[in-house]
Design a protein around this motif. Structure first.
Motif, PDB file in Angstrom:
ATOM      1  N   GLU A 146       0.861  -1.183   0.000  1.00 14.04           N
ATOM      2  CA  GLU A 146       0.000   0.000   0.000  1.00 14.04           C
ATOM      3  C   GLU A 146       0.897   1.233   0.000  1.00 14.04           C
ATOM      4  O   GLU A 146       2.056   1.154   0.398  1.00 14.04           O
ATOM      5  CB  GLU A 146      -0.919  -0.002   1.222  1.00 14.04           C
ATOM      6  N   VAL A 147       0.360   2.355  -0.473  1.00 14.19           N
ATOM      7  CA  VAL A 147       1.143   3.585  -0.498  1.00 14.19           C
ATOM      8  C   VAL A 147       1.035   4.251   0.864  1.00 14.19           C
ATOM      9  O   VAL A 147      -0.065   4.416   1.403  1.00 14.19           O
ATOM     10  CB  VAL A 147       0.659   4.546  -1.601  1.00 14.19           C
ATOM     11  N   GLN A 148       2.185   4.600   1.413  1.00 14.49           N
ATOM     12  CA  GLN A 148       2.227   5.244   2.722  1.00 14.49           C
ATOM     13  C   GLN A 148       3.023   6.540   2.642  1.00 14.49           C
ATOM     14  O   GLN A 148       4.020   6.624   1.921  1.00 14.49           O
ATOM     15  CB  GLN A 148       2.873   4.328   3.754  1.00 14.49           C
ATOM     16  N   LEU A 149       2.567   7.521   3.399  1.00 14.88           N
ATOM     17  CA  LEU A 149       3.269   8.792   3.535  1.00 14.88           C
ATOM     18  C   LEU A 149       3.405   9.103   5.017  1.00 14.88           C
ATOM     19  O   LEU A 149       2.454   8.920   5.785  1.00 14.88           O
ATOM     20  CB  LEU A 149       2.479   9.928   2.888  1.00 14.88           C
ATOM     21  N   VAL A 150       4.567   9.586   5.391  1.00 16.22           N
ATOM     22  CA  VAL A 150       4.769  10.056   6.756  1.00 16.22           C
ATOM     23  C   VAL A 150       4.565  11.568   6.728  1.00 16.22           C
ATOM     24  O   VAL A 150       5.246  12.283   5.990  1.00 16.22           O
ATOM     25  CB  VAL A 150       6.180   9.711   7.279  1.00 16.22           C
ATOM     26  N   PHE A 151       3.599  12.042   7.505  1.00 18.15           N
ATOM     27  CA  PHE A 151       3.366  13.484   7.664  1.00 18.15           C
ATOM     28  C   PHE A 151       4.041  13.909   8.950  1.00 18.15           C
ATOM     29  O   PHE A 151       3.907  13.250   9.985  1.00 18.15           O
ATOM     30  CB  PHE A 151       1.860  13.785   7.723  1.00 18.15           C
ATOM     31  N   HIS A 152       4.766  15.019   8.891  1.00 18.94           N
ATOM     32  CA  HIS A 152       5.515  15.510  10.044  1.00 18.94           C
ATOM     33  C   HIS A 152       5.497  17.032  10.025  1.00 18.94           C
ATOM     34  O   HIS A 152       4.945  17.641   9.094  1.00 18.94           O
ATOM     35  CB  HIS A 152       6.948  14.953  10.019  1.00 18.94           C
ATOM     36  N   MET A 169      -7.333   5.639   7.500  1.00 24.07           N
ATOM     37  CA  MET A 169      -6.410   6.354   6.617  1.00 24.07           C
ATOM     38  C   MET A 169      -5.196   6.891   7.371  1.00 24.07           C
ATOM     39  O   MET A 169      -4.107   6.959   6.816  1.00 24.07           O
ATOM     40  CB  MET A 169      -7.131   7.510   5.915  1.00 24.07           C
ATOM     41  N   VAL A 170      -5.375   7.260   8.650  1.00 26.14           N
ATOM     42  CA  VAL A 170      -4.304   7.901   9.417  1.00 26.14           C
ATOM     43  C   VAL A 170      -4.018   7.110  10.685  1.00 26.14           C
ATOM     44  O   VAL A 170      -4.928   6.729  11.408  1.00 26.14           O
ATOM     45  CB  VAL A 170      -4.699   9.353   9.801  1.00 26.14           C
ATOM     46  N   ARG A 171      -2.734   6.890  10.919  1.00 23.29           N
ATOM     47  CA  ARG A 171      -2.297   6.268  12.181  1.00 23.29           C
ATOM     48  C   ARG A 171      -1.256   7.193  12.797  1.00 23.29           C
ATOM     49  O   ARG A 171      -0.229   7.495  12.183  1.00 23.29           O
ATOM     50  CB  ARG A 171      -1.693   4.887  11.927  1.00 23.29           C
ATOM     51  N   TRP A 172      -1.534   7.666  14.002  1.00 21.65           N
ATOM     52  CA  TRP A 172      -0.609   8.582  14.679  1.00 21.65           C
ATOM     53  C   TRP A 172       0.597   7.816  15.198  1.00 21.65           C
ATOM     54  O   TRP A 172       0.461   6.794  15.870  1.00 21.65           O
ATOM     55  CB  TRP A 172      -1.327   9.315  15.813  1.00 21.65           C
TER      56      TRP A 172
END
Length: 135
Positions: free
Chosen positions: A72-78, A98-101
């Protein structure tokens, strides 16, 4: 509404385009589609290669593809590369799953593959627009 392109050095976009052209990844098509969604979310957003992956920025880098994932496509938001003394309380909505903290200042956004990217495009666009307000 008039859309303006992000003001960024041409070499950054060229660097990402070259990276994408050479990328061998089973989800390359989805990664390209997500890249367009993020860049289209705001004229403030630029891109570059950071941490060996396409990354997105306004004043600071705020999201980076996690290319190790091949299912799956994953992005890390920071909130940028530097630690902040005080962290804002981030209040954003996203579809279930969709989001995992990962910490108070970072999360993992999962987009899936195939048609799921298109199905979540509006939610990702909204997430990006909200997130950049905290950067």
């Amino acid at each position: 509404m008039v859309r303006m392109k992000a003001k960024q050095p041409a070499e950054d976009t060229e660097e990402v385009a070259a990276f994408m052209a050479a990328l061998e990844h089973p989800l390359k098509t989805e990664i390209g589609a997500i890249r367009k969604i993020i860049l289209g979310a705001s004229p403030k957003i630029g891109e570059g290669i950071k941490w060996n992956a396409p990354s997105f920025r306004t004043v600071e880098y705020f999201a980076t593809f996690h290319l190790r994932s091949t299912k799956e496509v994953q992005l890390v938001f920071h909130l940028g590369a530097k630690k902040r003394a005080e962290l804002p309380e981030i209040k954003l909505e996203a579809p279930e799953g969709m989001v995992r903290w990962l910490a108070k200042d970072r999360c993992l956004v999962t987009m899936g593959k195939g048609k799921e990217v298109e199905a979540k495009a509006a939610a990702l666009r909204a997430w990006v627009r909200g997130w950049i307000e905290y950067v």
